[in-house]
Design a protein around this motif. Sequence first.
Motif, mmCIF file in Angstrom:
data_model
loop_
_atom_site.group_PDB
_atom_site.id
_atom_site.type_symbol
_atom_site.label_atom_id
_atom_site.label_comp_id
_atom_site.label_asym_id
_atom_site.label_seq_id
_atom_site.Cartn_x
_atom_site.Cartn_y
_atom_site.Cartn_z
ATOM 1 N N ARG A 167 8.808 8.676 6.383
ATOM 2 C CA ARG A 167 8.887 7.923 7.628
ATOM 3 C C ARG A 167 10.274 7.319 7.798
ATOM 4 N N HIS B 71 0.846 -1.197 0.000
ATOM 5 C CA HIS B 71 0.000 0.000 0.000
ATOM 6 C C HIS B 71 0.875 1.239 0.000
ATOM 7 N N HIS C 187 4.633 -0.283 0.089
ATOM 8 C CA HIS C 187 5.392 -1.070 1.060
ATOM 9 C C HIS C 187 4.427 -1.967 1.824
ATOM 10 N N ASP D 254 0.798 5.022 1.926
ATOM 11 C CA ASP D 254 0.134 5.537 3.116
ATOM 12 C C ASP D 254 -0.827 6.685 2.772
#
Length: 286
Positions: free
Chosen positions: A148, A132, A245, A134
Amino acid sequence: MQAIEEIGITSWRETAPRMAEALEIGKVVLAPRLHFELPEPERRFLSPACLDGKSKNVSYRPATGALGGASPDADRAALTAMLKRYFERTSALLEALCPEYCGKLSPGFTSFRPAEIAGRATSWRKDDTRLHVDAFPSRPLRGLRIIRVFSNVNPAAPRMWRVGDAFENVARTFLPKIAKASPVSAWLLHILRITKTRRTPYDHLMLGIHDAMKADERYQRECPQVSIAIPPGATWMCFTDSVPHAAMSGQFALEQTFYLPVEAMRDPSRSPLRILERLTGKALLT
Ligand code: SIN
Ligand code: FE
């Protein structure tokens, strides 16, 4: 393209060339020797027992110092101090690696993830073992980028990730499948305080892509992807709004979220916002 850019840094203030560029073109930057050390008294937190039983993460909000998700029996002051230190280290790291973003990043939550990922029961929408990008249902980002930084603080086991295809290919696959946004529903979500601000067409498309990717079992199996084993002690980072990821297994990671305005990128045309605007032919922050 190689999905991973490995760097040899060993300290949180060390520089490395062209990191912003590597991140912006969609790489995962992996620093296997950059360790977030846990002093002996913090090792007791390497257990899901520090969670409150409802949350999957302990979270810390740098802006207020508030701690969430922790068990009432845990040493909250010491947990707060560990998460605050992670926020400070990762802030220094991004300053050193991406000086061009200096003064333009704003911090989101810090999280500690003490639960084993493999075998955890969740709905498909919340299942992060599915590839997916984010996107947050309750926090419209209005084009803001998500960076992130993670550290695997498990002394013995790797964190297993899968990394998927370039964002533009993902968008071309899933855009035709996303239902049109309704301005009335965006307004209602905001009035009912389900979203913190009004959901823009950009946020609608990003959530649509997030959901459509996760729901498509065949895509999950057959799309271009690589598996990576993030070794114990390693630190890694990427733009998680554009790099597909999935976290397959692993336990004990820290994570810090940062937000970056699209205009602060070296090349804003690589942002999901600009890519989606180009593919749809529409302005998406209306
Ligand atoms: C995710 O952001 O999808 C999960 C990443 C992780 O916890 O390793
Ligand atoms: Fe994610």
